[in-house]
Design a protein around this motif. Structure first.
Motif, PDB file in Angstrom:
ATOM      1  N   ALA A 134      61.900 -45.104  38.267  1.00 21.85           N
ATOM      2  CA  ALA A 134      63.185 -44.405  38.304  1.00 21.85           C
ATOM      3  C   ALA A 134      63.546 -44.055  39.736  1.00 21.85           C
ATOM      4  O   ALA A 134      62.693 -43.988  40.629  1.00 21.85           O
ATOM      5  CB  ALA A 134      63.128 -43.146  37.451  1.00 21.85           C
ATOM      6  N   ASP A 135      64.825 -43.798  39.956  1.00 17.47           N
ATOM      7  CA  ASP A 135      65.320 -43.359  41.253  1.00 17.47           C
ATOM      8  C   ASP A 135      65.006 -41.868  41.393  1.00 17.47           C
ATOM      9  O   ASP A 135      65.410 -41.065  40.541  1.00 17.47           O
ATOM     10  CB  ASP A 135      66.822 -43.595  41.333  1.00 17.47           C
ATOM     11  CG  ASP A 135      67.410 -43.260  42.703  1.00 17.47           C
ATOM     12  OD1 ASP A 135      66.733 -42.588  43.503  1.00 17.47           O
ATOM     13  OD2 ASP A 135      68.567 -43.655  42.954  1.00 17.47           O
ATOM     14  N   PRO A 136      64.292 -41.454  42.445  1.00 18.61           N
ATOM     15  CA  PRO A 136      64.020 -40.021  42.627  1.00 18.61           C
ATOM     16  C   PRO A 136      65.273 -39.158  42.618  1.00 18.61           C
ATOM     17  O   PRO A 136      65.239 -38.017  42.167  1.00 18.61           O
ATOM     18  CB  PRO A 136      63.310 -39.963  43.982  1.00 18.61           C
ATOM     19  CG  PRO A 136      62.672 -41.308  44.125  1.00 18.61           C
ATOM     20  CD  PRO A 136      63.632 -42.265  43.476  1.00 18.61           C
ATOM     21  N   ARG A 137      66.406 -39.711  43.097  1.00 17.90           N
ATOM     22  CA  ARG A 137      67.639 -38.925  43.088  1.00 17.90           C
ATOM     23  C   ARG A 137      68.088 -38.618  41.664  1.00 17.90           C
ATOM     24  O   ARG A 137      68.646 -37.552  41.396  1.00 17.90           O
ATOM     25  CB  ARG A 137      68.741 -39.674  43.844  1.00 17.90           C
ATOM     26  CG  ARG A 137      68.507 -39.744  45.351  1.00 17.90           C
ATOM     27  CD  ARG A 137      69.543 -40.618  46.017  1.00 17.90           C
ATOM     28  NE  ARG A 137      69.454 -42.001  45.543  1.00 17.90           N
ATOM     29  CZ  ARG A 137      70.236 -42.987  45.953  1.00 17.90           C
ATOM     30  NH1 ARG A 137      71.178 -42.742  46.853  1.00 17.90           N
ATOM     31  NH2 ARG A 137      70.095 -44.212  45.481  1.00 17.90           N
ATOM     32  N   THR A 138      67.831 -39.550  40.745  1.00 14.12           N
ATOM     33  CA  THR A 138      68.199 -39.301  39.348  1.00 14.12           C
ATOM     34  C   THR A 138      67.375 -38.155  38.780  1.00 14.12           C
ATOM     35  O   THR A 138      67.905 -37.274  38.085  1.00 14.12           O
ATOM     36  CB  THR A 138      67.979 -40.571  38.512  1.00 14.12           C
ATOM     37  OG1 THR A 138      68.819 -41.617  39.006  1.00 14.12           O
ATOM     38  CG2 THR A 138      68.285 -40.316  37.045  1.00 14.12           C
ATOM     39  N   LEU A 139      66.078 -38.148  39.066  1.00 16.36           N
ATOM     40  CA  LEU A 139      65.232 -37.052  38.594  1.00 16.36           C
ATOM     41  C   LEU A 139      65.718 -35.725  39.166  1.00 16.36           C
ATOM     42  O   LEU A 139      65.813 -34.717  38.443  1.00 16.36           O
ATOM     43  CB  LEU A 139      63.772 -37.301  38.993  1.00 16.36           C
ATOM     44  CG  LEU A 139      62.788 -36.160  38.722  1.00 16.36           C
ATOM     45  CD1 LEU A 139      62.778 -35.779  37.243  1.00 16.36           C
ATOM     46  CD2 LEU A 139      61.380 -36.532  39.192  1.00 16.36           C
ATOM     47  N   ARG A 140      66.048 -35.690  40.425  1.00 11.49           N
ATOM     48  CA  ARG A 140      66.508 -34.441  41.040  1.00 11.49           C
ATOM     49  C   ARG A 140      67.844 -33.977  40.434  1.00 11.49           C
ATOM     50  O   ARG A 140      68.049 -32.780  40.232  1.00 11.49           O
ATOM     51  CB  ARG A 140      66.630 -34.617  42.552  1.00 11.49           C
ATOM     52  CG  ARG A 140      65.265 -34.724  43.249  1.00 11.49           C
ATOM     53  CD  ARG A 140      65.413 -35.081  44.718  1.00 11.49           C
ATOM     54  NE  ARG A 140      64.110 -35.149  45.365  1.00 11.49           N
ATOM     55  CZ  ARG A 140      63.520 -34.116  45.970  1.00 11.49           C
ATOM     56  NH1 ARG A 140      64.133 -32.936  46.003  1.00 11.49           N
ATOM     57  NH2 ARG A 140      62.343 -34.251  46.542  1.00 11.49           N
ATOM     58  N   LEU A 141      68.740 -34.923  40.143  1.00 15.85           N
ATOM     59  CA  LEU A 141      70.004 -34.548  39.512  1.00 15.85           C
ATOM     60  C   LEU A 141      69.775 -34.031  38.093  1.00 15.85           C
ATOM     61  O   LEU A 141      70.442 -33.096  37.642  1.00 15.85           O
ATOM     62  CB  LEU A 141      70.959 -35.742  39.485  1.00 15.85           C
ATOM     63  CG  LEU A 141      71.599 -36.124  40.826  1.00 15.85           C
ATOM     64  CD1 LEU A 141      72.390 -37.421  40.698  1.00 15.85           C
ATOM     65  CD2 LEU A 141      72.511 -35.003  41.328  1.00 15.85           C
ATOM     66  N   MET A 142      68.826 -34.638  37.379  1.00 14.46           N
ATOM     67  CA  MET A 142      68.498 -34.146  36.040  1.00 14.46           C
ATOM     68  C   MET A 142      67.980 -32.712  36.089  1.00 14.46           C
ATOM     69  O   MET A 142      68.283 -31.895  35.212  1.00 14.46           O
ATOM     70  CB  MET A 142      67.446 -35.053  35.391  1.00 14.46           C
ATOM     71  CG  MET A 142      67.948 -36.421  34.984  1.00 14.46           C
ATOM     72  SD  MET A 142      66.584 -37.514  34.486  1.00 14.46           S
ATOM     73  CE  MET A 142      65.867 -36.585  33.134  1.00 14.46           C
ATOM     74  N   LEU A 143      67.191 -32.415  37.108  1.00 12.14           N
ATOM     75  CA  LEU A 143      66.584 -31.085  37.210  1.00 12.14           C
ATOM     76  C   LEU A 143      67.491 -30.061  37.891  1.00 12.14           C
ATOM     77  O   LEU A 143      67.208 -28.861  37.833  1.00 12.14           O
ATOM     78  CB  LEU A 143      65.261 -31.184  37.976  1.00 12.14           C
ATOM     79  CG  LEU A 143      64.162 -32.039  37.335  1.00 12.14           C
ATOM     80  CD1 LEU A 143      62.922 -32.040  38.223  1.00 12.14           C
ATOM     81  CD2 LEU A 143      63.818 -31.540  35.946  1.00 12.14           C
ATOM     82  N   ALA A 144      68.576 -30.524  38.518  1.00 11.62           N
ATOM     83  CA  ALA A 144      69.433 -29.596  39.270  1.00 11.62           C
ATOM     84  C   ALA A 144      69.978 -28.460  38.408  1.00 11.62           C
ATOM     85  O   ALA A 144      69.981 -27.302  38.853  1.00 11.62           O
ATOM     86  CB  ALA A 144      70.565 -30.371  39.942  1.00 11.62           C
TER      87      ALA A 144
ATOM     88  N   ALA B 285      77.991 -32.318  35.043  1.00 15.88           N
ATOM     89  CA  ALA B 285      78.879 -31.615  35.965  1.00 15.88           C
ATOM     90  C   ALA B 285      78.360 -31.685  37.398  1.00 15.88           C
ATOM     91  O   ALA B 285      79.128 -31.928  38.336  1.00 15.88           O
ATOM     92  CB  ALA B 285      79.028 -30.157  35.524  1.00 15.88           C
ATOM     93  N   VAL B 286      77.048 -31.467  37.581  1.00 13.23           N
ATOM     94  CA  VAL B 286      76.478 -31.484  38.932  1.00 13.23           C
ATOM     95  C   VAL B 286      76.512 -32.889  39.526  1.00 13.23           C
ATOM     96  O   VAL B 286      76.867 -33.087  40.697  1.00 13.23           O
ATOM     97  CB  VAL B 286      75.033 -30.950  38.915  1.00 13.23           C
ATOM     98  CG1 VAL B 286      74.378 -31.132  40.290  1.00 13.23           C
ATOM     99  CG2 VAL B 286      75.009 -29.478  38.523  1.00 13.23           C
ATOM    100  N   ALA B 287      76.157 -33.884  38.696  1.00  8.98           N
ATOM    101  CA  ALA B 287      76.062 -35.256  39.198  1.00  8.98           C
ATOM    102  C   ALA B 287      77.429 -35.896  39.400  1.00  8.98           C
ATOM    103  O   ALA B 287      77.568 -36.837  40.198  1.00  8.98           O
ATOM    104  CB  ALA B 287      75.231 -36.101  38.238  1.00  8.98           C
ATOM    105  N   GLY B 288      78.427 -35.429  38.658  1.00 10.15           N
ATOM    106  CA  GLY B 288      79.725 -36.075  38.726  1.00 10.15           C
ATOM    107  C   GLY B 288      79.763 -37.379  37.976  1.00 10.15           C
ATOM    108  O   GLY B 288      80.692 -38.181  38.151  1.00 10.15           O
ATOM    109  N   ARG B 289      78.778 -37.624  37.130  1.00  6.08           N
ATOM    110  CA  ARG B 289      78.735 -38.835  36.301  1.00  6.08           C
ATOM    111  C   ARG B 289      77.916 -38.534  35.057  1.00  6.08           C
ATOM    112  O   ARG B 289      77.201 -37.537  35.002  1.00  6.08           O
ATOM    113  CB  ARG B 289      78.138 -40.016  37.059  1.00  6.08           C
ATOM    114  CG  ARG B 289      76.715 -39.824  37.549  1.00  6.08           C
ATOM    115  CD  ARG B 289      76.263 -41.013  38.368  1.00  6.08           C
ATOM    116  NE  ARG B 289      74.941 -40.825  38.954  1.00  6.08           N
ATOM    117  CZ  ARG B 289      73.797 -41.141  38.355  1.00  6.08           C
ATOM    118  NH1 ARG B 289      73.801 -41.660  37.121  1.00  6.08           N
ATOM    119  NH2 ARG B 289      72.628 -40.953  38.974  1.00  6.08           N
TER     120      ARG B 289
END
Length: 643
Positions: free
Chosen positions: A284-294, A315-319
Motif C-alpha cells: 500500500a501507499d504510506p500516504r493512503t495509510l496516513r490519510l486513513m488514520l488522519a 473529507a480530509v483526503a478530498g477523495r
C-alpha cells in the motif's frame, strides 16, 4: 536489567525498568532523603504510562495479591499501604481534577485556593499520583495539560504535605519542580541514563513474539534463538521507545509473509517508519495509510465512532476512501484499537440517530504519539479540521441538534476551534443546549471573547452554571433562556422556548440595577382599575427612577413586565398577607447562590435556579411569579407547575 536483579523475575506488566521501580518504591515508602515530588517523563511512546500502571499495581492492596511479589526484586515492591489517590485527568479540566482530589480527601473548601490551604494544613502527608497529564482536557487544542500543571500540580507540590507522583510531558517536567527546594523533587526521564532500559525493551519484544502470547508461528517466533535475535534487532532499532517496539512486533506478526528477520532495515526506528514500513509490506501507499488514520489523529474524546470514520476520511483526503476503509483493518490494525462507548446517562437527553445509550464501537489510535506523527505530516492541519467540521455539520439531520450523533453534537465545537471557525458556529441556541457543556465550555473559553457574537458571549457567561452540577439538557435550556433575557437577546430566549422542553419558567423581564439589596412583590392600588402587580427593588440612593423610602431607595417595576414605573411612593405598595402566602400553591426556599420552588401539596421541586453571584434577595408572589436579585440586577420568572 541491572546485574543486581538478574535473579529476580521481571514485573509481569512492565518486563523491566527495575531502576525506575526502585526509585518509585523508595518514594512510596518515604525513605529518609527521598523526594516528596517525583516526575515521570520521556518522549511520547517511551513507556511512561506503562511503568506507572505497573507501579500502581504494586500500590493497590487488592491487585497486589495477583502479582508474584515473592519473585520480584524486594526493593521494587513498596510495603502494603492504603492505595494513593489517583485522579485520572483524561478528558477533564484542571478544575475538575482539583475538585476530584478535594472530594477524595473530604475537604470542605468552596474555592480552589482554599483547597490548597487545606492540604497545607494537614497534620499528615497524603499521597497523590496523577497519570497521563498529556491527556488532560476535553478539547485537545485548548492546552489543558499546561493549565493542570500550573494551576493544580505546582500548588499541590508547594504545599509540602502532598507526596506527588506525576506523569508529565517533558516540556512541563522542569516547570513543575523549578520552584521547589533542592532535594525535594526528582525527575525520572525514561530516555536518559540511568532510567533507560534497553534490555527491558528487548525482553518486551521477545515476550511479545512468543506463540504463548498469541503470535503466529513462523520460524522467527517458534525458534528461541531466532526469536531472541529478532527481539534484539527490534530493540536496537527502537532505541528507548517502547511504542516503536510494540508497533514493530505487531506489524511483523500481522504480515509475516515475506519478512526477512535478518534485514534490520525492515524494522522501524520511529513511529513514522513503523507506519511507512507496514504500508509498504502490504503493498500500500504510506500516504493512503496516513490519510486513513488522519480522522483518528484529529478525533476528540475517547474515540471516533466507526460509522463516522469513512465520512471524515473522505473529507480530509478530498477523495473517496470507502474501499480502503472497508478492507483497511489489516493495514490500519497495528495502529488502532476498538473501544466500546459508555452508555449515555444524562438526564433529559433524547435518543439520537447515532445510537445514544451506549453499546456501539469507536476507533482510536493505539497511542497519542501516533496522532502526533500523523498530524505533523499533514500538509495543513487547520484545513483538515475545517473539512471535518463541515462534514460533521452536514451530518446533523435537518440541523436538529437533538437528533445529532453524540460525537457530532459534543465535539464539533472542538474541531471548529482547531479550524479557527468556532465563532461562526456559535449562533444556534439548540447546539448550546444539547452539546456536552464541559466540552463546549472549554472550546468557547479558548477563543478570544472579542471574536464572539452576543449569543456566544451569553453562553460563555452562563457555562460555569451549566457545568457546575452537570445538569441535563432541559435544565441547560432553562438557564440559557433566562440568561438570554438578561442579556437583552429575547429572540434567542424565544428560540429556546421552541425546542420542545417543558421549561420550569418563563423569564418575563430583567433589569440591570447595581447594588440591589432586597426585593419584594406586592400590588399598587389604582383608582381607575385593578391593582397593578409590582416588584419593589431596594437600591442605593441616587439610582435613576428610584423613590426614597426611609433610609433606602426603592425602584418599582411592573411584576408582569410593563417596565419601570417611575416615581412611585413605596408606602402605597401592598404586600401579600401571611394568610395569602400560606395558601399559595408554591413555596420558595433559598440558599446563598441557589433557589428552589416547591409545590406545597406534593413537596416536589418544580424549579431550581442557580447563580454564579450570591442572591441579594428573592420573593415569590402567591400566583407564582418569582423575583430574584443579585448585586447586578433583578429579574422575574413565571414559574410553570409541572404537568
Amino acid at each position: 536489567m541491572a546485574t543486581a536483579t538478574r535473579d529476580y523475575a521481571p514485573h509481569p506488566h512492565i518486563g523491566g525498568r527495575n531502576t525506575a521501580l526502585r526509585a518509585l518504591a523508595a518514594w512510596r515508602m518515604e525513605w529518609p532523603g527521598t523526594p516528596h515530588v517525583v516526575v515521570l517523563t520521556g518522549a511520547p511512546g517511551s513507556g511512561v504510562s506503562r511503568l506507572l500502571t505497573g507501579f500502581l499495581m504494586l500500590c493497590d492492596p487488592e491487585f497486589r495479591g495477583l502479582l508474584p511479589l515473592d519473585d520480584l526484586d524486594p526493593v521494587t515492591v513498596p510495603p502494603e499501604l492504603p492505595a494513593p489517590a489517583v485522579p485520572g485527568p483524561e478528558g477533564l479540566t484542571a478544575a475538575q481534577v482539583l475538585w476530584t482530589l478535594a472530594d477524595h480527601f473530604g475537604l470542605r473548601a468552596s474555592r480552589a485556593e482554599e483547597i490548597f490551604a487545606e492540604f497545607a494544613a494537614l497534620d499528615r502527608p497524603v499521597t497523590v499520583v496523577v497519570p497521563d497529564v498529556d491527556r488532560a482536557g476535553p478539547v485537545r487544542s485548548a492546552d489543558e495539560p499546561a493549565r493542570l500543571v500550573r494551576e493544580v500540580l505546582k500548588p499541590l507540590a508547594a504545599t509540602g504535605t502532598v507526596r506527588l507522583l506525576a506523569d508529565l510531558p517533558r516540556a512541563y517536567a522542569a516547570e513543575l519542580v523549578e520552584d521547589l527546594p533542592p532535594g525535594t523533587a526528582q525527575i525520572i526521564d525514561l530516555d536518559e541514563p540511568p532510567w533507560a532500559d534497553p534490555e527491558g525493551l528487548v525482553l518486551y519484544a521477545e515476550t511479545s513474539l512468543t506463540p504463548a502470547a498469541g503470535a503466529p508461528e513462523p520460524a522467527f517466533t517458534t525458534d528461541p534463538g531466532a526469536r531472541r535475535a529478532l527481539a534484539g534487532a527490534i530493540g536496537r532499532r527502537a532505541g528507548t521507545s517502547a511504542l516503536v517496539v510494540r508497533l514493530a512486533v505487531s506489524g511483523v506478526l500481522m504480515a509475516p509473509e515475506g519478512f526477512d528477520p535478518a534485514d534490520e532495515t525492515a524494522l522501524p526506528s520511529s513511529v513514522g517508519e513503523a507506519l511507512d514500513l507496514h504500508a509498504r509490506r502490504l503493498g500500500a501507499d504510506p500516504r493512503t495509510l496516513r490519510l486513513m488514520l488522519a480522522p483518528l489523529a484529529l478525533a476528540e474524546g475517547a474515540g471516533l465512532p466507526t460509522e463516522l470514520w469513512g465520512r471524515l476520511a473522505r473529507a480530509v483526503a478530498g477523495r473517496d476512501l470507502s474501499e480502503e476503509i472497508a478492507g483497511g483493518m489489516l493495514l490500519a490494525g497495528p495502529f488502532v484499537e476498538l473501544v466500546e462507548e459508555e452508555p449515555a446517562d444524562e438526564e433529559g437527553e433524547e435518543g439520537t440517530d447515532g445510537g445514544a445509550g451506549g453499546g456501539r464501537m469507536s476507533l482510536r489510535l493505539l497511542h497519542p504519539a501516533i496522532g502526533n506523527e500523523i498530524r505533523a505530516r499533514l500538509p495543513d492541519v487547520r484545513a483538515a479540521q475545517s473539512r471535518i467540521a463541515v462534514a460533521l455539520l452536514e451530518a446533523v439531520p435537518d440541523q436538529d441538534w437533538s437528533r445529532a450523533d453524540p460525537y457530532v453534537r459534543d465535539h464539533i465545537a472542538a474541531h471548529a476551534l482547531a479550524a479557527g471557525l468556532l465563532p461562526q458556529l456559535l449562533t444556534d441556541p439548540s447546539l448550546f443546549v444539547h452539546a456536552d457543556p464541559v466540552v463546549l465550555r472549554a472550546a468557547v473559553e479558548a477563543v478570544d471573547p472579542g471574536t464572539l457574537g452576543p449569543p456566544a458571549l451569553t453562553y460563555r457567561r452562563t457555562a460555569p452554571l451549566l457545568t457546575r452540577n452537570q445538569v441535563g439538557a432541559e435544565a441547560r435550556a432553562a438557564l440559557l433562556e433566562t440568561a438570554f433575557v438578561e442579556d437583552e437577546l429575547p429572540e434567542y430566549a424565544a428560540a429556546i422556548g421552541r425546542l420542545g422542553f417543558e421549561l420550569p419558567w418563563q423569564t418575563l423581564w430583567s433589569v440591570r440595577a447595581p447594588g440591589i439589596s432586597a426585593v419584594t412583590v406586592g400590588v399598587l392600588p389604582r383608582p381607575d382599575g385593578e391593582p397593578l402587580p409590582v416588584a419593589a427593588l431596594v437600591v442605593p440612593f441616587g439610582t435613576p427612577g428610584a423613590s426614597p423610602s426611609g433610609d433606602a431607595a426603592v425602584l418599582v417595576h411592573g411584576l408582569l413586565g410593563p417596565g419601570r414605573l417611575g416615581a412611585v411612593d413605596p408606602g402605597r405598595i401592598l404586600r401579600p398577607s401571611e394568610e395569602k402566602r400560606a395558601a399559595a400553591p408554591l413555596v420558595l426556599s433559598r440558599g446563598a447562590d441557589y433557589l428552589r420552588v416547591w409545590e406545597r401539596a406534593t413537596e416536589e421541586v418544580v424549579a431550581a435556579l442557580v447563580s454564579d453571584i450570591p442572591f441579594a434577595g428573592a420573593d415569590l408572589s402567591p400566583d407564582g411569579i418569582l423575583v430574584v436579585a443579585t448585586g447586578q440586577g433583578a429579574k422575574a420568572l413565571r414559574i410553570r407547575p409541572r404537568a
